[in-house]
Design an enzyme around this catalytic site. Structure first.
Site, PDB file in Angstrom:
ATOM      1  N   ARG A   1       4.183 -12.113   0.321  1.00 34.67           N
ATOM      2  CA  ARG A   1       4.764 -13.295   0.972  1.00 34.67           C
ATOM      3  C   ARG A   1       3.705 -14.396   1.002  1.00 34.67           C
ATOM      4  O   ARG A   1       3.912 -15.443   1.586  1.00 34.67           O
ATOM      5  CB  ARG A   1       5.210 -12.998   2.423  1.00 34.67           C
TER       6      ARG A   1
ATOM      7  N   HIS B   1       6.887  -2.145  -7.806  1.00 37.41           N
ATOM      8  CA  HIS B   1       7.015  -1.781  -6.394  1.00 37.41           C
ATOM      9  C   HIS B   1       7.851  -0.512  -6.276  1.00 37.41           C
ATOM     10  O   HIS B   1       8.360   0.001  -7.248  1.00 37.41           O
ATOM     11  CB  HIS B   1       7.757  -2.890  -5.636  1.00 37.41           C
ATOM     12  N   SER B   2       7.979  -0.035  -5.040  1.00 35.57           N
ATOM     13  CA  SER B   2       9.047   0.942  -4.761  1.00 35.57           C
ATOM     14  C   SER B   2       9.559   0.628  -3.347  1.00 35.57           C
ATOM     15  O   SER B   2       8.837   0.036  -2.561  1.00 35.57           O
ATOM     16  CB  SER B   2       8.517   2.381  -4.841  1.00 35.57           C
ATOM     17  N   TYR B   3      10.712   1.021  -2.871  1.00 29.09           N
ATOM     18  CA  TYR B   3      11.719   1.755  -3.614  1.00 29.09           C
ATOM     19  C   TYR B   3      13.000   0.930  -3.654  1.00 29.09           C
ATOM     20  O   TYR B   3      13.082  -0.085  -2.960  1.00 29.09           O
ATOM     21  CB  TYR B   3      11.977   3.098  -2.928  1.00 29.09           C
TER      22      TYR B   3
ATOM     23  N   ALA C   1       0.791  -1.234   0.000  1.00 25.11           N
ATOM     24  CA  ALA C   1       0.000   0.000   0.000  1.00 25.11           C
ATOM     25  C   ALA C   1       0.822   1.282   0.000  1.00 25.11           C
ATOM     26  O   ALA C   1       0.476   2.246  -0.666  1.00 25.11           O
ATOM     27  CB  ALA C   1      -0.940  -0.011   1.205  1.00 25.11           C
ATOM     28  N   ARG C   2       1.922   1.303   0.761  1.00 25.19           N
ATOM     29  CA  ARG C   2       2.670   2.550   0.946  1.00 25.19           C
ATOM     30  C   ARG C   2       3.511   2.924  -0.265  1.00 25.19           C
ATOM     31  O   ARG C   2       4.082   4.012  -0.294  1.00 25.19           O
ATOM     32  CB  ARG C   2       3.563   2.464   2.181  1.00 25.19           C
ATOM     33  N   GLU C   3       3.586   2.038  -1.263  1.00 27.32           N
ATOM     34  CA  GLU C   3       4.449   2.303  -2.418  1.00 27.32           C
ATOM     35  C   GLU C   3       3.701   3.131  -3.457  1.00 27.32           C
ATOM     36  O   GLU C   3       3.439   2.699  -4.579  1.00 27.32           O
ATOM     37  CB  GLU C   3       4.985   0.975  -2.958  1.00 27.32           C
TER      38      GLU C   3
ATOM     39  N   TYR D   1      17.172  -9.777  -0.815  1.00 31.04           N
ATOM     40  CA  TYR D   1      17.133 -10.742   0.288  1.00 31.04           C
ATOM     41  C   TYR D   1      16.395 -11.991  -0.177  1.00 31.04           C
ATOM     42  O   TYR D   1      15.679 -11.970  -1.180  1.00 31.04           O
ATOM     43  CB  TYR D   1      16.422 -10.170   1.532  1.00 31.04           C
TER      44      TYR D   1
ATOM     45  N   ARG E   1       1.682  -1.363   4.833  1.00 25.70           N
ATOM     46  CA  ARG E   1       2.207  -2.165   3.723  1.00 25.70           C
ATOM     47  C   ARG E   1       1.250  -3.292   3.317  1.00 25.70           C
ATOM     48  O   ARG E   1       1.076  -3.580   2.134  1.00 25.70           O
ATOM     49  CB  ARG E   1       3.553  -2.760   4.170  1.00 25.70           C
TER      50      ARG E   1
END
Lengths: 419, 305
Positions: free
Chosen positions: A255, A306-308, A180-182, A358, A237
């Site tokens: 995920r 996506h970001s960032y 959400a925050r991207e 990762y 997120r």
């Protein structure tokens, strides 16, 4: 007669008059010559001010007539007295005209707002959903909107389809906003949708592509989360689903896919921002995409935005071994990053998810790759951390413009390499 | 000390550049003016970078001691990225500038050395930016040691770099003088706000928050973290008895590996002479809402000229 009506409507509109209040349109059955004669004589009675939309001509052919309110009683009595069957086709002509006016106004507003929608700003979900309709209205032969399901909080999930026809053509899928925050990913997808629509017919490469392939664009894959970032927590997120054994809300939708699900790089803690959820595809938002992709069956490339971090990634995330297509994907990625960089010098790193950021299990492009969609990529857009998720709105358009070059590079490759 | 450690120490000047610079980095209690004379007036690097020599020396040390576990890393690999980020945070805090910050540039070469009983040490060299700018500084090389101890220890960093250009100190002085003239204590919220906006008047407070946050991010880093500051949720100027300006800050930090965004509170001091200092910090449990549509605010709404 209809022409006269139209003219009268214009006059009425200009003078804001309600000329047709209480007017009804009757459909009258003409069973025999007697009926025909009665109707013809009614036609001649000027004072009744009847307006025949389908005039009396021969038996068997129904007659449509607009009757002003003053004459309604007289006409209906006449018809009934002569055993003539009729039905009321339009109860109130003015109401229809009013509705038509409203529709015209709305379409003009949609058209205006399509041109005036600020692509260089962040918008609420409602605004984005309205804008999708304006885009559809502006390019009806190219753009359609498909609902692929509902969110946890019962919002519609819409995918824009760019298609010039055909039946289940090979397709490219692009999604953004799963986290959400991207915000810049969502904003970039909107710009991209507009770009595709305007380029068709004007850009040789894209036109060729769309003549053989479809593009699906899911602008916000996590509408509930997106709304929450506006109203409550800019840093949210996950989804907004309730967890049964915890007061913490939400699952990390990236995920939650069935690719190494619940493996390393995802949390078992519902309060964590990388919580994988109770089981794979537990999140309805994820399930909607999975179901769509499976039932479509002909998606050739799946790109998640996506970001960032300024990264261009390919599978795998859930394990740190390379896919069998590693060399090809790396080469596509490097070309795309190079194209992207050519515009404003923005540098991207290219690599597998596991090597570049990762190990992370349950990710979308791992699932799509393992389900046969070879050209699966993820973009992490600007920047590299100075603003992070809070990228200033004045960077939306430059970000979208450069990303477009990267996307185009991938799409052209996919087009050139059918499988 | 084992022969190996002598070799490594001996290599440090080659990796770090001139010994003078290394000493300089180790004595950060120096005043800013001293730093100025070293760094700020030069746009050229202090040390000439002899990459081939550094690499040759490393290889030689591997020959000398086969127990040495050295691994060449892919420069795009996340292990190199995380180590580089630590170096950037460390340097930002140590340089202590209000307006001049290091950023993480693309890594050219990365090597990891596993030191048994000690920890992991990363050697990084960076690609130069084509167009250095007034507010940017550049790191050439960095050596980052993550000690593997039971109690948490901050990573140790040695580095070669070029520092801020002269004009920055003028900007800082201007801001300092202006702040000293204010009749009321300054406070503010949401820098940047949900849409990434920072009102011009509030920029210095963002810079201060960023440099100060670098201290937290450096201290809290390990090989499994990658920190960035997201926003200054709030700042409140405090009364001071000396020439420094002091503030309470609450910031949001994003940690990339866990994806958690956490809230931290810290007390910060700054003056052009002392640079930025963090007096203490802790994770904050204060419930500060940050809705996306909240706008940056400052009190007073603008600073007296």
């Amino acid at each position: 007669m209809k022409g006269l009506l139209a003219f009268a409507v214009i006059i009425a509109a200009v003078h804001c008059q309600k000329l047709f209040l209480g007017n009804q349109v009757l459909r009258i059955k003409v069973d025999d010559d007697e009926h025909l004669n009665i109707l013809k004589s009614l036609e001649n009675q000027q004072h009744l001010e009847l307006d025949f939309w389908v005039p009396p001509s021969k038996t068997g052919l129904s007659v449509d007539v607009r009757v002003p309110p003053a004459s309604l009683q007289v006409i209906k009595h006449s018809l009934e007295a002569n055993n003539m069957q009729y039905s009321v086709m339009i109860e109130d002509v003015q109401a229809i005209l009013d509705e038509e006016q409203e529709q015209m106004k709305e379409n003009r507003r949609l058209e205006r707002s399509a041109k005036s929608f600020n692509l260089g700003a962040y918008h609420t979900l409602d605004t984005i959903y309205n804008w999708m309709d304006t885009l559809k209205a502006q390019y009806p032969n190219l753009v359609s909107k498909i609902q692929i399901g509902w969110t946890y909080e019962h919002r519609e999930m819409y995918v824009l389809k760019f298609s010039t026809g055909g039946l289940n053509r090979p397709a490219i899928w692009i999604d953004s906003g799963i986290h959400a925050r991207e915000w810049v990913s969502t904003a970039t997808a909107i710009w991209t949708a507009n770009k595709i629509a305007t380029l068709y017919g004007n850009d040789a490469s894209l036109t060729t592509l769309l003549n053989r392939m479809d593009i699906f664009l899911l602008i916000t894959a996590n509408p509930d989360g997106y709304v929450f970032t506006h109203t409550s927590n800019r840093m949210w997120r996950k989804t907004r689903s309730r967890n049964s054994a915890s007061s913490c809300i939400g699952v990390d939708p990236n995920r939650n896919w069935d690719a190494g699900f619940a493996g390393p790089g995802a949390s078992t803690n519902p309060c964590s921002d990388s919580y994988h959820g109770p089981y794979a595809h537990s999140e309805v938002e994820v399930k909607n995409i999975v179901d769509f992709v499976k039932s479509h069956g002909n998606i050739k490339s799946f790109i998640s935005i996506h970001s960032y971090s300024q990264l261009l990634l390919y599978p795998y995330g859930y394990k740190c071994t390379n896919t069998k297509d590693y060399k090809e994907l790396d080469s596509i990625g490097k070309s795309a990053a190079s194209a992207l960089q050519s515009l404003y010098g923005t540098k991207y790193q290219v690599g597998s998810i596991c090597a570049a950021i990762y190990q992370a299990s349950g990710g979308s492009i791992d699932w799509t790759y393992d389900n046969g969609i070879k050209y699966s990529f993820a973009f992490e857009l600007r920047d590299t951390g100075r603003y992070g998720f809070l990228l200033p709105a004045n960077q939306i358009i430059p970000t979208a413009e450069e990303t477009w070059l990267g996307l185009k590079s991938i799409m052209e490759y996919v087009y050139d390499h059918p499988y | 000390m084992s022969p190996f450690k002598w070799v490594v120490l001996g290599l440090l000047p080659l990796i770090n550049g001139f010994a003078l610079l290394k000493d300089h980095l180790q004595s950060f209690e120096m005043t800013r003016t001293a730093m100025d004379s070293e760094n700020l007036h030069n746009e050229l690097p202090h040390s000439t970078l002899h990459l081939e020599e550094a690499e040759a020396a490393l290889e030689k040390s591997m020959e000398l001691n086969p127990d040495l576990r050295m691994e060449k890393l892919n420069p795009a690999n996340y292990r190199a990225t995380r180590a580089a980020q630590v170096a950037v945070h460390y340097l930002n805090y140590k340089q202590g500038s209000l307006f001049c910050h290091f950023s993480r540039r693309k890594i050219e070469n990365a090597t990891l050395e596993e030191i048994p009983g000690v920890g992991n040490k990363y050697f990084l060299t960076f690609i130069e930016d084509e167009t250095p700018s007034k507010h940017a500084t550049g790191v050439y090389t960095a050596e980052i040691l993550f000690r593997h101890t039971i109690t948490k220890m901050a990573p140790e960093v040695n580095s070669t770099y070029y520092g801020c250009v002269k004009n920055i100190s003028e900007d800082e002085n201007t801001f300092y003088v202006r702040m000293r003239k204010q009749h009321q204590l300054v406070a503010g919220k949401y820098i940047p706000d949900g849409h990434g906006n920072i009102p011009t008047e509030m920029e210095p407070f963002w810079h201060l928050g960023y440099t100060a946050s670098s201290y937290i991010m450096w201290k809290e880093s390990n090989e499994s973290t990658l920190f960035n500051m997201e926003t200054v949720l709030s700042f409140q100027q405090l009364e001071t008895e000396n020439d420094s300006l002091a503030f309470d800050y609450v910031v949001l930090l994003h940690e990339m590996v866990s994806q958690e965004v956490t809230q931290w509170t810290m007390q910060v001091c700054w003056s052009p002479f002392q640079g930025v200092k963090v007096l203490h910090y802790s994770q904050s449990s204060e419930n500060i809402q940050f809705p996306g549509d909240a706008k940056a605010i400052m009190s007073p709404t603008s600073l007296d000229k």
